[in-house]
Design a protein around this motif. Structure first.
Motif, PDB file in Angstrom:
ATOM      1  N   TRP A  41      70.538  30.439  93.428  1.00 25.35           N
ATOM      2  CA  TRP A  41      69.994  31.709  92.943  1.00 25.35           C
ATOM      3  C   TRP A  41      70.198  31.832  91.433  1.00 25.35           C
ATOM      4  O   TRP A  41      69.266  32.209  90.706  1.00 25.35           O
ATOM      5  N   LYS A  42      71.405  31.523  90.953  1.00 27.28           N
ATOM      6  CA  LYS A  42      71.671  31.626  89.515  1.00 27.28           C
ATOM      7  C   LYS A  42      70.718  30.741  88.718  1.00 27.28           C
ATOM      8  O   LYS A  42      70.141  31.187  87.721  1.00 27.28           O
ATOM      9  N   GLN A  43      70.563  29.495  89.143  1.00 25.90           N
ATOM     10  CA  GLN A  43      69.724  28.546  88.420  1.00 25.90           C
ATOM     11  C   GLN A  43      68.263  28.974  88.375  1.00 25.90           C
ATOM     12  O   GLN A  43      67.556  28.674  87.416  1.00 25.90           O
ATOM     13  N   ASP A  50      71.354  36.061  80.492  1.00 26.20           N
ATOM     14  CA  ASP A  50      71.964  36.573  81.724  1.00 26.20           C
ATOM     15  C   ASP A  50      73.208  35.777  82.093  1.00 26.20           C
ATOM     16  O   ASP A  50      74.220  36.343  82.515  1.00 26.20           O
ATOM     17  N   MET A  51      73.143  34.439  81.940  1.00 28.59           N
ATOM     18  CA  MET A  51      74.293  33.596  82.266  1.00 28.59           C
ATOM     19  C   MET A  51      75.471  33.905  81.347  1.00 28.59           C
ATOM     20  O   MET A  51      76.620  33.939  81.794  1.00 28.59           O
ATOM     21  N   GLU A  56      80.724  36.549  80.639  1.00 30.71           N
ATOM     22  CA  GLU A  56      81.505  37.585  79.950  1.00 30.71           C
ATOM     23  C   GLU A  56      82.112  38.566  80.960  1.00 30.71           C
ATOM     24  O   GLU A  56      83.285  38.915  80.870  1.00 30.71           O
ATOM     25  N   GLN A  57      81.323  38.983  81.924  1.00 31.60           N
ATOM     26  CA  GLN A  57      81.810  39.925  82.925  1.00 31.60           C
ATOM     27  C   GLN A  57      82.916  39.311  83.785  1.00 31.60           C
ATOM     28  O   GLN A  57      83.887  39.980  84.127  1.00 31.60           O
ATOM     29  N   VAL A  58      82.773  38.038  84.112  1.00 26.06           N
ATOM     30  CA  VAL A  58      83.798  37.353  84.902  1.00 26.06           C
ATOM     31  C   VAL A  58      85.110  37.309  84.116  1.00 26.06           C
ATOM     32  O   VAL A  58      86.190  37.565  84.666  1.00 26.06           O
ATOM     33  N   GLU A  59      85.032  37.006  82.827  1.00 25.88           N
ATOM     34  CA  GLU A  59      86.246  36.973  81.999  1.00 25.88           C
ATOM     35  C   GLU A  59      86.899  38.346  81.920  1.00 25.88           C
ATOM     36  O   GLU A  59      88.126  38.459  81.967  1.00 25.88           O
ATOM     37  N   LEU A  60      86.097  39.401  81.813  1.00 26.49           N
ATOM     38  CA  LEU A  60      86.646  40.755  81.799  1.00 26.49           C
ATOM     39  C   LEU A  60      87.344  41.075  83.117  1.00 26.49           C
ATOM     40  O   LEU A  60      88.427  41.685  83.126  1.00 26.49           O
ATOM     41  N   MET A  61      86.757  40.672  84.212  1.00 28.62           N
ATOM     42  CA  MET A  61      87.370  40.911  85.519  1.00 28.62           C
ATOM     43  C   MET A  61      88.682  40.143  85.660  1.00 28.62           C
ATOM     44  O   MET A  61      89.670  40.673  86.180  1.00 28.62           O
TER      45      MET A  61
END
Length: 70
Positions: A41-43, A50-51, A56-61
């Motif tokens: 789905w990501k690919q 978006d990637m 960035e959001q993963v690092e914030l989490m």
């Protein structure tokens, strides 16, 4: 993969049944099948911007999780 903490997601029962069936057909665990589906789905749905936002959001989490543990 962090196997020390379990996470779960809720999906409709018919969706769950199809995920389980597809995983069995391909000889995978449910988790393994979900990883493959998500990567596909990501690919096919996210552009480079978006990637970058996703990363960035993963690092914030992760940073938030570290604060909660400390």
């Amino acid at each position: 993969m962090d196997t020390t903490r379990w996470k779960s997601i809720l999906v409709p029962r018919h969706t769950y049944d199809e995920i389980v069936a597809a995983a069995r057909i391909e000889g995978r665990t449910i988790s393994g099948h979900m990883r493959i589906v998500f990567e596909f789905w990501k690919q096919h749905n996210l552009n480079k911007k978006d990637m970058a936002l996703l990363a960035e959001q993963v690092e914030l989490m992760k940073a938030q999780d570290k604060k909660e543990v400390a």
